[in-house]
Design a protein around this motif. Sequence first.
Motif, PDB file in Angstrom:
ATOM      1  N   GLN A  13      47.204  23.636  87.452  1.00 18.04           N
ATOM      2  CA  GLN A  13      46.816  24.620  86.443  1.00 18.04           C
ATOM      3  C   GLN A  13      47.041  24.072  85.041  1.00 18.04           C
ATOM      4  N   ARG A  14      48.181  23.386  84.849  1.00 15.96           N
ATOM      5  CA  ARG A  14      48.449  22.778  83.550  1.00 15.96           C
ATOM      6  C   ARG A  14      47.444  21.670  83.242  1.00 15.96           C
ATOM      7  N   SER A  15      47.111  20.849  84.247  1.00 14.00           N
ATOM      8  CA  SER A  15      46.187  19.748  84.024  1.00 14.00           C
ATOM      9  C   SER A  15      44.793  20.251  83.667  1.00 14.00           C
ATOM     10  N   ARG A  16      44.383  21.367  84.274  1.00 12.53           N
ATOM     11  CA  ARG A  16      43.069  21.921  83.933  1.00 12.53           C
ATOM     12  C   ARG A  16      43.058  22.432  82.494  1.00 12.53           C
ATOM     13  N   LEU A  44      46.977   6.112  75.881  1.00 12.28           N
ATOM     14  CA  LEU A  44      47.670   6.805  74.798  1.00 12.28           C
ATOM     15  C   LEU A  44      47.458   8.315  74.839  1.00 12.28           C
ATOM     16  N   ILE A  45      46.862   8.812  75.929  1.00  8.12           N
ATOM     17  CA  ILE A  45      46.484  10.221  75.983  1.00  8.12           C
ATOM     18  C   ILE A  45      47.690  11.153  75.937  1.00  8.12           C
ATOM     19  N   GLY A  46      48.879  10.625  76.228  1.00  8.04           N
ATOM     20  CA  GLY A  46      50.084  11.445  76.157  1.00  8.04           C
ATOM     21  C   GLY A  46      50.329  12.050  74.799  1.00  8.04           C
ATOM     22  N   VAL A  47      49.747  11.480  73.731  1.00  6.95           N
ATOM     23  CA  VAL A  47      49.948  12.040  72.387  1.00  6.95           C
ATOM     24  C   VAL A  47      49.331  13.425  72.266  1.00  6.95           C
ATOM     25  N   LEU A  48      48.430  13.771  73.198  1.00  5.05           N
ATOM     26  CA  LEU A  48      47.837  15.115  73.193  1.00  5.05           C
ATOM     27  C   LEU A  48      48.763  16.145  73.814  1.00  5.05           C
ATOM     28  N   GLY A  49      49.884  15.692  74.363  1.00  7.71           N
ATOM     29  CA  GLY A  49      50.826  16.613  74.991  1.00  7.71           C
ATOM     30  C   GLY A  49      50.463  16.993  76.404  1.00  7.71           C
ATOM     31  N   ARG A  82      40.852  20.767  78.614  1.00  9.60           N
ATOM     32  CA  ARG A  82      40.209  21.349  77.444  1.00  9.60           C
ATOM     33  C   ARG A  82      40.558  20.544  76.195  1.00  9.60           C
ATOM     34  N   ARG A  83      41.811  20.087  76.096  1.00  7.20           N
ATOM     35  CA  ARG A  83      42.202  19.219  74.980  1.00  7.20           C
ATOM     36  C   ARG A  83      41.481  17.880  75.057  1.00  7.20           C
ATOM     37  N   VAL A  84      41.383  17.355  76.272  1.00  7.45           N
ATOM     38  CA  VAL A  84      40.709  16.075  76.453  1.00  7.45           C
ATOM     39  C   VAL A  84      39.254  16.165  76.000  1.00  7.45           C
ATOM     40  N   HIS A  85      38.563  17.230  76.376  1.00  2.00           N
ATOM     41  CA  HIS A  85      37.168  17.408  75.949  1.00  2.00           C
ATOM     42  C   HIS A  85      37.063  17.468  74.428  1.00  2.00           C
ATOM     43  N   ARG A  86      38.011  18.111  73.784  1.00  2.00           N
ATOM     44  CA  ARG A  86      37.972  18.164  72.322  1.00  2.00           C
ATOM     45  C   ARG A  86      38.199  16.781  71.722  1.00  2.00           C
TER      46      ARG A  86
END
Length: 241
Positions: free
Chosen positions: A24-27, A177-182, A31-35
């Motif tokens: 659920q958290r990954s889904r 580096l995607i971890g910077v998105l939290g 949304r952040r990834v798409h942005r």
Amino acid sequence: MAIRNRQVWPEALDELSPQDPRAQRSRRDLRRVHRAMLSLCILKHAWSRLRLIEPPSRIIELGAGDGSLLLRLARALPSRRVGTELVLLDRQQVVSAETIDQFRSVGWQATVLCEDALQWASAPSPESYDLCIATLFLHHFRDPELALLLEGVVARSRAFIAIEPHRGTLATLGSHLIGVLGVNAITREDAVKSVAAGFSSAEVTAAWPGDVDSWWIREFRALPFSQCFLAARQTVRRTDH
């Protein structure tokens, strides 16, 4: 460094139950990834480049997830067709009733189809669609499965938009580096796998089974991190000038 050849591995999210809190958290992370990937802007650009004679009245999204990206697209289109039928296809039912209601509020009638995409592609079906959309989905499939899926798209669709990870240096760096998105550990792991399985050059075009004389086709890199593929039957598209 970019990865020379596609490397397809099972992604962690696909192995989790929809009720798993990590899933659920990954889904939500997606949304952040798409942005970050500017997916909505790329979709709008792709929609306009198709130059369809009429706005599509029947649309299917493959690997639709929670449906949030297509909802954002429906809201953002300058001219959308009221009464458009949208099918959200995914193996898991994760589209909320609220999302269905929000589609209805912008004039689209959305339904969910819980089915494996390869079964959808290979099964005989009278259904046809004006537009098929796949966002961050094709890269899940190895070449033989991808060929089968695209055959299904050609058989059932008049136009197609696919947005995938670009398998290049910038996207590879971004995936690490995607971890910077939290985002959580599942999303971080899957981001690296997604880029390794992504596309570059004209790889989707090479896999496309449609008759080149009957289809208008374009494939291009879409900054910052995406590869975009467009196809439309010549009979449903306005002539380029």
